[in-house]
Design an enzyme around this catalytic site. Structure first.
Site, PDB file in Angstrom:
ATOM      1  N   TYR A  12       0.826  -1.220   0.000  1.00  0.00           N
ATOM      2  CA  TYR A  12       0.000   0.000   0.000  1.00  0.00           C
ATOM      3  C   TYR A  12       0.862   1.274   0.000  1.00  0.00           C
ATOM      4  O   TYR A  12       0.810   2.081  -0.932  1.00  0.00           O
ATOM      5  CB  TYR A  12      -0.914  -0.059   1.227  1.00  0.00           C
ATOM      6  CG  TYR A  12      -1.699   1.187   1.552  1.00  0.00           C
ATOM      7  CD1 TYR A  12      -2.382   1.908   0.566  1.00  0.00           C
ATOM      8  CD2 TYR A  12      -1.786   1.625   2.881  1.00  0.00           C
ATOM      9  CE1 TYR A  12      -3.130   3.038   0.899  1.00  0.00           C
ATOM     10  CE2 TYR A  12      -2.529   2.746   3.213  1.00  0.00           C
ATOM     11  CZ  TYR A  12      -3.196   3.455   2.229  1.00  0.00           C
ATOM     12  OH  TYR A  12      -3.925   4.566   2.562  1.00  0.00           O
ATOM     13  N   SER A 125       6.425   3.224  13.145  1.00  0.00           N
ATOM     14  CA  SER A 125       5.018   3.488  13.425  1.00  0.00           C
ATOM     15  C   SER A 125       4.871   4.250  14.728  1.00  0.00           C
ATOM     16  O   SER A 125       5.640   4.045  15.674  1.00  0.00           O
ATOM     17  CB  SER A 125       4.282   2.153  13.550  1.00  0.00           C
ATOM     18  OG  SER A 125       2.999   2.352  14.080  1.00  0.00           O
ATOM     19  N   TYR A 149       3.868  -6.318  17.587  1.00  0.00           N
ATOM     20  CA  TYR A 149       4.117  -5.547  16.366  1.00  0.00           C
ATOM     21  C   TYR A 149       4.926  -4.291  16.703  1.00  0.00           C
ATOM     22  O   TYR A 149       5.941  -3.990  16.065  1.00  0.00           O
ATOM     23  CB  TYR A 149       2.779  -5.181  15.695  1.00  0.00           C
ATOM     24  CG  TYR A 149       2.912  -4.154  14.602  1.00  0.00           C
ATOM     25  CD1 TYR A 149       3.555  -4.464  13.404  1.00  0.00           C
ATOM     26  CD2 TYR A 149       2.401  -2.861  14.769  1.00  0.00           C
ATOM     27  CE1 TYR A 149       3.678  -3.509  12.399  1.00  0.00           C
ATOM     28  CE2 TYR A 149       2.519  -1.910  13.775  1.00  0.00           C
ATOM     29  CZ  TYR A 149       3.166  -2.230  12.588  1.00  0.00           C
ATOM     30  OH  TYR A 149       3.296  -1.288  11.606  1.00  0.00           O
ATOM     31  N   LYS A 153       8.883  -2.940  15.600  1.00  0.00           N
ATOM     32  CA  LYS A 153       9.218  -1.643  14.995  1.00  0.00           C
ATOM     33  C   LYS A 153      10.305  -0.950  15.818  1.00  0.00           C
ATOM     34  O   LYS A 153      11.260  -0.399  15.274  1.00  0.00           O
ATOM     35  CB  LYS A 153       7.969  -0.758  14.899  1.00  0.00           C
ATOM     36  CG  LYS A 153       6.975  -1.243  13.871  1.00  0.00           C
ATOM     37  CD  LYS A 153       7.513  -1.047  12.467  1.00  0.00           C
ATOM     38  CE  LYS A 153       6.806  -1.881  11.450  1.00  0.00           C
ATOM     39  NZ  LYS A 153       7.418  -1.870  10.128  1.00  0.00           N
ATOM     40  N   TYR A 177       5.014   6.609  11.240  1.00  0.00           N
ATOM     41  CA  TYR A 177       3.752   7.004  10.616  1.00  0.00           C
ATOM     42  C   TYR A 177       2.644   7.039  11.665  1.00  0.00           C
ATOM     43  O   TYR A 177       2.550   6.130  12.489  1.00  0.00           O
ATOM     44  CB  TYR A 177       3.270   6.006   9.568  1.00  0.00           C
ATOM     45  CG  TYR A 177       4.260   5.527   8.535  1.00  0.00           C
ATOM     46  CD1 TYR A 177       5.391   6.246   8.184  1.00  0.00           C
ATOM     47  CD2 TYR A 177       4.007   4.326   7.870  1.00  0.00           C
ATOM     48  CE1 TYR A 177       6.252   5.778   7.212  1.00  0.00           C
ATOM     49  CE2 TYR A 177       4.859   3.852   6.895  1.00  0.00           C
ATOM     50  CZ  TYR A 177       5.988   4.575   6.578  1.00  0.00           C
ATOM     51  OH  TYR A 177       6.838   4.087   5.613  1.00  0.00           O
ATOM     52  N   ASN A 199      -9.094  -1.465  10.374  1.00  0.00           N
ATOM     53  CA  ASN A 199      -8.906  -0.014  10.457  1.00  0.00           C
ATOM     54  C   ASN A 199     -10.176   0.731  10.068  1.00  0.00           C
ATOM     55  O   ASN A 199     -10.992   0.253   9.303  1.00  0.00           O
ATOM     56  CB  ASN A 199      -7.740   0.430   9.569  1.00  0.00           C
ATOM     57  CG  ASN A 199      -6.430  -0.137  10.062  1.00  0.00           C
ATOM     58  OD1 ASN A 199      -5.801  -0.922   9.372  1.00  0.00           O
ATOM     59  ND2 ASN A 199      -6.023   0.221  11.262  1.00  0.00           N
TER      60      ASN A 199
HETATM   61  P1  NAD Z   1       1.419  -3.701   3.059  1.00  0.00           P
HETATM   62  O1  NAD Z   1       1.142  -5.029   3.647  1.00  0.00           O
HETATM   63  O2  NAD Z   1       0.483  -3.161   2.028  1.00  0.00           O
HETATM   64  O3  NAD Z   1       2.893  -3.672   2.440  1.00  0.00           O
HETATM   65  C1  NAD Z   1       3.925  -4.512   2.895  1.00  0.00           C
HETATM   66  C2  NAD Z   1       4.485  -5.257   1.699  1.00  0.00           C
HETATM   67  O4  NAD Z   1       5.565  -6.086   2.123  1.00  0.00           O
HETATM   68  C3  NAD Z   1       3.472  -6.192   1.032  1.00  0.00           C
HETATM   69  O5  NAD Z   1       3.438  -5.910  -0.350  1.00  0.00           O
HETATM   70  C4  NAD Z   1       4.005  -7.591   1.318  1.00  0.00           C
HETATM   71  O6  NAD Z   1       3.715  -8.503   0.275  1.00  0.00           O
HETATM   72  C5  NAD Z   1       5.480  -7.327   1.499  1.00  0.00           C
HETATM   73  N1  NAD Z   1       6.167  -8.308   2.349  1.00  0.00           N
HETATM   74  C6  NAD Z   1       5.752  -8.781   3.554  1.00  0.00           C
HETATM   75  N2  NAD Z   1       6.658  -9.650   4.036  1.00  0.00           N
HETATM   76  C7  NAD Z   1       7.670  -9.709   3.138  1.00  0.00           C
HETATM   77  C8  NAD Z   1       8.885 -10.444   3.080  1.00  0.00           C
HETATM   78  N3  NAD Z   1       9.232 -11.287   4.052  1.00  0.00           N
HETATM   79  N4  NAD Z   1       9.684 -10.261   2.007  1.00  0.00           N
HETATM   80  C9  NAD Z   1       9.339  -9.408   1.007  1.00  0.00           C
HETATM   81  N5  NAD Z   1       8.181  -8.702   1.009  1.00  0.00           N
HETATM   82  C10 NAD Z   1       7.360  -8.857   2.063  1.00  0.00           C
HETATM   83  O7  NAD Z   1       1.562  -2.674   4.264  1.00  0.00           O
HETATM   84  P2  NAD Z   1       1.656  -1.080   4.288  1.00  0.00           P
HETATM   85  O8  NAD Z   1       0.436  -0.569   4.967  1.00  0.00           O
HETATM   86  O9  NAD Z   1       2.007  -0.553   2.960  1.00  0.00           O
HETATM   87  O10 NAD Z   1       2.853  -0.896   5.297  1.00  0.00           O
HETATM   88  C11 NAD Z   1       4.180  -0.677   4.862  1.00  0.00           C
HETATM   89  C12 NAD Z   1       5.069  -0.503   6.081  1.00  0.00           C
HETATM   90  O11 NAD Z   1       4.589   0.591   6.856  1.00  0.00           O
HETATM   91  C13 NAD Z   1       5.102  -1.710   7.013  1.00  0.00           C
HETATM   92  O12 NAD Z   1       6.410  -1.829   7.511  1.00  0.00           O
HETATM   93  C14 NAD Z   1       4.163  -1.305   8.129  1.00  0.00           C
HETATM   94  O13 NAD Z   1       4.488  -1.942   9.337  1.00  0.00           O
HETATM   95  C15 NAD Z   1       4.411   0.184   8.199  1.00  0.00           C
HETATM   96  N6  NAD Z   1       3.298   0.954   8.780  1.00  0.00           N
HETATM   97  C16 NAD Z   1       2.052   0.848   8.217  1.00  0.00           C
HETATM   98  C17 NAD Z   1       0.989   1.561   8.779  1.00  0.00           C
HETATM   99  C18 NAD Z   1      -0.416   1.452   8.210  1.00  0.00           C
HETATM  100  O14 NAD Z   1      -1.367   1.824   8.896  1.00  0.00           O
HETATM  101  N7  NAD Z   1      -0.603   0.992   6.977  1.00  0.00           N
HETATM  102  C19 NAD Z   1       1.206   2.381   9.891  1.00  0.00           C
HETATM  103  C20 NAD Z   1       2.496   2.474  10.426  1.00  0.00           C
HETATM  104  C21 NAD Z   1       3.535   1.740   9.855  1.00  0.00           C
HETATM  105  N1  UDP Z   2     -12.533   2.360  15.118  1.00  0.00           N
HETATM  106  C1  UDP Z   2     -13.913   2.217  15.211  1.00  0.00           C
HETATM  107  N2  UDP Z   2     -14.507   1.252  14.433  1.00  0.00           N
HETATM  108  C2  UDP Z   2     -13.828   0.435  13.589  1.00  0.00           C
HETATM  109  C3  UDP Z   2     -12.410   0.603  13.499  1.00  0.00           C
HETATM  110  C4  UDP Z   2     -11.804   1.568  14.282  1.00  0.00           C
HETATM  111  O1  UDP Z   2     -14.578   2.937  15.979  1.00  0.00           O
HETATM  112  O2  UDP Z   2     -14.435  -0.423  12.931  1.00  0.00           O
HETATM  113  C5  UDP Z   2     -11.870   3.411  15.912  1.00  0.00           C
HETATM  114  C6  UDP Z   2     -10.807   2.911  16.860  1.00  0.00           C
HETATM  115  O3  UDP Z   2     -11.390   2.577  18.104  1.00  0.00           O
HETATM  116  C7  UDP Z   2      -9.860   4.115  16.942  1.00  0.00           C
HETATM  117  C8  UDP Z   2      -9.966   4.727  15.546  1.00  0.00           C
HETATM  118  O4  UDP Z   2     -11.191   4.259  14.993  1.00  0.00           O
HETATM  119  O5  UDP Z   2     -10.346   5.055  17.878  1.00  0.00           O
HETATM  120  C9  UDP Z   2      -8.817   4.352  14.615  1.00  0.00           C
HETATM  121  O6  UDP Z   2      -8.702   2.929  14.576  1.00  0.00           O
HETATM  122  P1  UDP Z   2      -7.692   2.218  13.572  1.00  0.00           P
HETATM  123  O7  UDP Z   2      -7.782   0.750  13.854  1.00  0.00           O
HETATM  124  O8  UDP Z   2      -7.966   2.674  12.184  1.00  0.00           O
HETATM  125  O9  UDP Z   2      -6.262   2.796  13.969  1.00  0.00           O
HETATM  126  P2  UDP Z   2      -5.392   2.601  15.325  1.00  0.00           P
HETATM  127  O10 UDP Z   2      -6.335   2.341  16.459  1.00  0.00           O
HETATM  128  O11 UDP Z   2      -4.494   1.468  15.038  1.00  0.00           O
HETATM  129  O12 UDP Z   2      -4.683   3.899  15.487  1.00  0.00           O
END
Ligand code: NAD
Ligand code: UDP
Length: 338
Positions: A12, A125, A149, A153, A177, A199
């Site tokens: 993503y 994160s 998790y 990180k 993030y 989420n």
């Molecule tokens: P995502 O799952 O869409 O992207 C992760 C990608 O890594 C996927 O395409 C997956 O196929 C690949 N992958 C997983 N394990 C692998 C491996 N062993 N070898 C090679 N590729 C592998 O997730 P995202 O939301 O794009 O997140 C990207 C990064 O950002 C992650 O490190 C995640 O922890 C971090 N992050 C995400 C969020 C969020 O809310 N999306 C928030 C904070 C941090």
């Molecule tokens: N939340 C909610 N309903 C849902 C998913 C999330 O009310 O179906 C609320 C959750 O309690 C939090 C906010 O939305 O207050 C963001 O949640 P999310 O899981 O997206 O992010 P995180 O909690 O990991 O920051």
């Protein structure tokens, strides 16, 4: 201009970052094992950016494969996105998360060291802050990880800081993030959660398509302006732009930085639902449910460091986030709404 490898490149956040890097003239190499990405993401990305890019199907734990890819494409820096990211799953299977997120990072760093690639941007994160004392949260706030998790990180951040301190890495940026949402304005790439979304935003968009009957609001008795949980939602394209600036910063400077990426604006569940309804004209039925275990009432970033160090600021607001998240979900679900 640099040649940069994106691990987890079909995911993503990485796929959105790839569009910005490409626009800014960088050459991108995607590496992914496709464990959580759709196979056609690279093809969609090629269509979007209008040029070819190498795509390596490999696991980050495979030092030989990663090493060969770094060498073959003369990679100068890595943006390390690849990881598992589900908090619940991490508590159910800690060793899996240690293996992919921590051992995976170590293997990647070994491959980088073997090839003399000494610059990295890492996807961390805001979850490393756990339950903050107060918001806005600065980078020097205590880190209190509350789940496996988050632990993976923080450990990876520490490994990267150690390698920078001992001169094994020349430059590094740990990016914390807050809550990434939304999609590329083209609706060609976006987020594809598996099964029932955990989420908030993907859940809202699936209620809007009619795939789910209502949104469960997890608690309306928090000490927040309307009783519902407050977060710092950030448009994924703003996040993508921050990666480009972070990359350019660590290419130009031998530094190790740890930086929040958020808007600095706290948005409640009801605020987001309201914005979504206004931006899309769709109604979101609500069910007030009990608090979700482990949830924090409120947290949002102090984004001043990112502004000072990278010259970055989030430009998109919650209306943009809702509009783009909806365009993406509507397209995927075949809802004709435009
Ligand atoms: P995502 O799952 O869409 O992207 C992760 C990608 O890594 C996927 O395409 C997956 O196929 C690949 N992958 C997983 N394990 C692998 C491996 N062993 N070898 C090679 N590729 C592998 O997730 P995202 O939301 O794009 O997140 C990207 C990064 O950002 C992650 O490190 C995640 O922890 C971090 N992050 C995400 C969020 C969020 O809310 N999306 C928030 C904070 C941090
Ligand atoms: N939340 C909610 N309903 C849902 C998913 C999330 O009310 O179906 C609320 C959750 O309690 C939090 C906010 O939305 O207050 C963001 O949640 P999310 O899981 O997206 O992010 P995180 O909690 O990991 O920051």
């Amino acid at each position: 201009m640099a040649r940069v490898m994106l691990t987890g490149g079909a995911g993503y956040i990485a796929s959105h970052t790839a569009t910005v890097l490409s626009e800014r003239g960088h050459e991108i190499v995607l590496l992914d094992n496709f464990s959580n990405a759709e196979r056609d993401v690279p093809a969609r990305l090629r269509g979007l950016i209008g040029r070819e890019m190498p795509v390596i199907e490999a696991d980050i734990r495979d030092v030989d494969a990663v090493s060969a890819a770094l060498a073959a494409h003369k990679v100068e820096a890595v943006i390390h996105f690849a990881a598992l990211k589900a908090v619940g799953e991490s508590e159910a299977d800690p060793l899996l998360y240690y293996d992919i997120n921590i051992i995976g990072a170590i293997r990647l760093l070994q491959a980088m060291q073997a090839q003399g690639v000494a610059r990295i941007v890492f996807s961390s994160s805001a979850t490393v802050y756990g339950q903050p004392d107060a918001s806005p949260i600065r980078e020097d706030a205590p880190t209190r990880v509350q789940n496996i998790y988050g632990r993976t990180k923080l450990v990876t951040e520490d490994l990267i800081r150690d390698l920078a301190r001992t001169g094994k890495l020349r430059a590094a940026a740990n990016l914390r993030y807050f809550n990434p949402v939304g999609a590329h304005a083209s609706a060609v790439i976006g987020e594809t959660p598996r099964g029932v979304p955990n989420n908030l935003m993907p859940y809202i968009t699936q209620v809007a398509t009619g795939e789910r009957p209502y949104l469960n609001v997890y608690g309306n008795d928090y000490e927040t302006h309307d009783g519902t949980g407050v977060r710092d939602y950030i448009h994924v394209m703003d996040l993508a732009e921050a990666h480009a600036l972070a990359l350019e910063h660590i290419l130009a400077n031998d530094v190790a930085v740890t930086v929040n990426l958020g808007t600095g604006i706290g948005v409640s569940v009801l605020d987001l639902v309201g914005a979504f309804e206004r931006a899309t004209g769709r109604r979101i039925p609500l069910n007030i449910a009990p608090r979700r275990a482990g949830d924090v009432a409120s947290y949002y970033a102090d984004p001043a460091a990112a502004a000072a160090i990278f010259g970055w600021r989030a430009r998109r607001g919650i209306d943009d986030m809702c509009r783009d998240a909806w365009a993406w979900q509507a397209r995927r679900s075949g809802v004709n709404d435009l």
